[in-house]
Enzyme design. Structure first.
Site, mmCIF file in Angstrom:
data_model
loop_
_atom_site.group_PDB
_atom_site.id
_atom_site.type_symbol
_atom_site.label_atom_id
_atom_site.label_comp_id
_atom_site.label_asym_id
_atom_site.label_seq_id
_atom_site.Cartn_x
_atom_site.Cartn_y
_atom_site.Cartn_z
ATOM 1 N N ALA A 193 2.151 36.863 40.392
ATOM 2 C CA ALA A 193 3.297 35.910 40.881
ATOM 3 C C ALA A 193 4.158 35.457 39.648
ATOM 4 O O ALA A 193 3.561 35.092 38.685
ATOM 5 C CB ALA A 193 2.668 34.761 41.572
ATOM 6 N N GLY A 244 6.515 37.601 40.305
ATOM 7 C CA GLY A 244 6.720 39.116 40.655
ATOM 8 C C GLY A 244 7.612 39.940 39.657
ATOM 9 O O GLY A 244 8.209 40.813 40.239
ATOM 10 N N GLY A 245 7.981 39.238 38.857
ATOM 11 C CA GLY A 245 8.951 39.895 37.638
ATOM 12 C C GLY A 245 8.668 41.276 37.612
ATOM 13 O O GLY A 245 9.351 42.207 37.420
ATOM 14 N N ARG A 293 2.218 30.044 44.466
ATOM 15 C CA ARG A 293 2.913 31.090 43.499
ATOM 16 C C ARG A 293 3.068 32.352 44.502
ATOM 17 O O ARG A 293 3.912 33.042 44.346
ATOM 18 C CB ARG A 293 2.174 31.192 42.259
ATOM 19 C CG ARG A 293 2.257 30.170 41.338
ATOM 20 C CD ARG A 293 1.420 30.403 40.045
ATOM 21 N NE ARG A 293 1.938 31.484 39.183
ATOM 22 C CZ ARG A 293 2.903 31.414 38.183
ATOM 23 N NH1 ARG A 293 3.469 30.393 38.056
ATOM 24 N NH2 ARG A 293 3.337 32.242 37.767
ATOM 25 N N ASP A 336 -9.182 35.806 43.763
ATOM 26 C CA ASP A 336 -9.546 35.739 42.520
ATOM 27 C C ASP A 336 -9.769 36.860 42.061
ATOM 28 O O ASP A 336 -10.323 38.008 42.448
ATOM 29 C CB ASP A 336 -10.759 34.926 42.273
ATOM 30 C CG ASP A 336 -11.355 34.867 40.943
ATOM 31 O OD1 ASP A 336 -10.254 35.269 40.172
ATOM 32 O OD2 ASP A 336 -11.880 33.790 40.529
ATOM 33 N N ASP A 352 -1.179 41.107 33.641
ATOM 34 C CA ASP A 352 -0.514 40.428 32.894
ATOM 35 C C ASP A 352 -1.086 38.906 32.960
ATOM 36 O O ASP A 352 -0.828 38.163 33.974
ATOM 37 C CB ASP A 352 0.993 40.522 33.715
ATOM 38 C CG ASP A 352 1.927 39.212 32.865
ATOM 39 O OD1 ASP A 352 2.015 39.475 31.503
ATOM 40 O OD2 ASP A 352 2.881 38.768 33.525
ATOM 41 N N ARG A 406 -11.659 33.861 29.865
ATOM 42 C CA ARG A 406 -11.147 34.298 31.162
ATOM 43 C C ARG A 406 -10.459 35.726 31.000
ATOM 44 O O ARG A 406 -10.719 36.567 31.832
ATOM 45 C CB ARG A 406 -10.203 33.379 31.642
ATOM 46 C CG ARG A 406 -9.564 33.709 33.168
ATOM 47 C CD ARG A 406 -9.141 32.537 33.770
ATOM 48 N NE ARG A 406 -7.958 32.025 33.045
ATOM 49 C CZ ARG A 406 -7.131 31.197 33.259
ATOM 50 N NH1 ARG A 406 -7.097 30.733 34.806
ATOM 51 N NH2 ARG A 406 -5.945 30.910 32.642
ATOM 52 N N CYS A 408 1.896 36.399 27.207
ATOM 53 C CA CYS A 408 3.059 35.831 26.501
ATOM 54 C C CYS A 408 2.318 34.548 25.630
ATOM 55 O O CYS A 408 3.232 33.715 25.175
ATOM 56 C CB CYS A 408 4.074 35.125 27.595
ATOM 57 S SG CYS A 408 3.419 33.842 28.535
HETATM 58 C C1 LIG Z 1 1.579 35.099 33.323
HETATM 59 S S1 LIG Z 1 1.764 34.611 34.935
HETATM 60 C C2 LIG Z 1 1.947 36.351 35.870
HETATM 61 C C3 LIG Z 1 3.472 36.527 35.657
HETATM 62 C C4 LIG Z 1 3.951 37.796 36.599
HETATM 63 N N1 LIG Z 1 2.935 38.832 36.036
HETATM 64 C C5 LIG Z 1 5.378 38.184 36.517
HETATM 65 O O1 LIG Z 1 5.667 38.944 35.706
HETATM 66 O O2 LIG Z 1 6.208 37.498 37.381
HETATM 67 C C6 LIG Z 1 -0.119 34.715 35.438
HETATM 68 C C7 LIG Z 1 -0.501 34.547 36.700
HETATM 69 O O3 LIG Z 1 -2.020 34.645 36.921
HETATM 70 C C8 LIG Z 1 -2.417 33.829 38.032
HETATM 71 N N2 LIG Z 1 -3.782 33.740 37.976
HETATM 72 C C9 LIG Z 1 -4.536 32.938 37.029
HETATM 73 N N3 LIG Z 1 -5.843 33.074 37.254
HETATM 74 C C10 LIG Z 1 -6.003 34.103 38.144
HETATM 75 C C11 LIG Z 1 -7.218 34.674 38.757
HETATM 76 N N4 LIG Z 1 -8.430 34.482 38.361
HETATM 77 N N5 LIG Z 1 -7.029 35.770 39.677
HETATM 78 C C12 LIG Z 1 -5.538 36.099 40.122
HETATM 79 N N6 LIG Z 1 -4.559 35.542 39.379
HETATM 80 C C13 LIG Z 1 -4.710 34.650 38.430
HETATM 81 C C14 LIG Z 1 -1.583 32.626 37.712
HETATM 82 O O4 LIG Z 1 -1.589 32.216 39.230
HETATM 83 C C15 LIG Z 1 -0.121 33.117 37.643
HETATM 84 O O5 LIG Z 1 0.711 33.471 38.638
#
Ligand SMILES: C[S@@+](CC[C@H](N)C(=O)[O-])C[C@H]1O[C@@H](n2cnc3c(N)ncnc32)[C@H](O)[C@@H]1O
Length: 264
Positions: A84, A86-87, A111, A133, A150, A176, A199
């Site tokens: 999320a 979703g880019g 998200r 998760d 990502d 993590r 990032c």
């Molecule tokens: C950097 S953002 C992703 C951006 C996305 N890849 C994009 O290009 O739009 C990181 C995402 O990891 C999710 N997140 C964090 N911990 C997580 C976990 N343990 N399992 C799955 N998703 C997780 C967050 O909700 C967040 O949406």
């Protein structure tokens, strides 16, 4: 600096460029023929009819690199572990011409709403959304040819957070990220490839994570992606602290990118 990625599933880059320029939006070409820099816009680029029709997605130019490095094809079963909003999922769907399968997972329900609305707006049909998760994805025993991790990092803006990032935050993220990457590599097919990106520019969240995996696992090799530097001229991209990895520096959105292959 704002950029738009043309959704080539719905419109050609030239047709969209002509439509937006006739409304006074000034666009500049980039290294990708379907990505334009928005030089000037009389109104918010997120409020045009073309945006609502799903003809484009607004994103930073740096974030085009991880999907291109992963290079998913129609034959691949693809997993986006942290997807999320979703880019990168929608970019991969475009690279796969809306065919094959992408499983787009995110842990945060809130998200997932924006992920789902972006998928609908852009007319994407090859994505299955999963709300788990990612640390538990290996429990499903589903294996993938290509995986994008990502990862959540200290570079992600967190709503309501006004305090400065501390060493503790960086250490928490690093732990993590190592666990998420380990799980992703467990559900990668032999011969499959995984792209890890953040990032953040912190070594603990990037090179240290790569070293952790390479020291721990004999079934994983690092794939050299440094050739990408030549292809992305206008991005401030350099080799990372480990040979074969990439780092993108400001003024572009910072990124670290590494690619792994499962060999046994
Ligand atoms: C950097 S953002 C992703 C951006 C996305 N890849 C994009 O290009 O739009 C990181 C995402 O990891 C999710 N997140 C964090 N911990 C997580 C976990 N343990 N399992 C799955 N998703 C997780 C967050 O909700 C967040 O949406």
């Amino acid at each position: 600096m704002q950029y738009l990625r043309v959704n080539t599933l719905k419109i050609s880059p030239q047709e969209l460029k002509d439509r937006l320029e006739s409304k006074g939006i000034v666009l500049e070409d980039t290294y990708l023929d379907y990505m334009f820099k928005i030089v000037k816009s009389p109104y918010s680029p997120g409020s045009t009819p073309e945006y609502l029709f799903g003809y484009y997605y607004l994103q930073n130019i740096s974030s085009t690199v991880p999907p291109l490095v992963l290079n998913p094809s129609v034959e691949d079963m693809v997993l986006d572990m942290c997807a999320a909003p979703g880019g990168k999922t929608t970019h991969m769907a475009q690279l796969m011409n809306n065919e094959g399968i992408i499983v787009a997972n995110d842990m945060k329900k809130e998200r997932l709403k924006s992920l789902s609305s972006n998928i609908q707006r852009l007319g994407i049909k090859n994505v299955v959304i999963l709300n788990m998760d990612a640390l538990k994805l290996d429990k499903l025993q589903i294996y993938y040819d290509k995986i994008l991790l990502d990862a959540p990092c200290t570079g992600n803006p967190i709503k309501g957070r006004s305090r400065k990032i501390t060493r503790k935050d960086i250490e928490y993220c690093s732990r993590r990220q190592k666990s998420l990457l380990d799980v992703g590599l467990n559900i990668l097919e032999i011969g499959g490839e995984l792209v890890y990106s953040t990032c953040s520019l912190e070594v603990e969240e990037n090179e240290e994570v790569v070293h952790y995996i390479l020291d721990k696992r004999n079934d994983i090799q690092l794939v050299d992606i440094s050739d990408f530097i030549k292809e992305t001229k206008e991005i401030n991209i350099k080799e990372g602290g480990i040979k074969g990895t990439l780092r993108i520096y400001p003024p572009d959105e910072p990124f670290f990118i590494a690619k792994f292959r499962k060999v046994e």
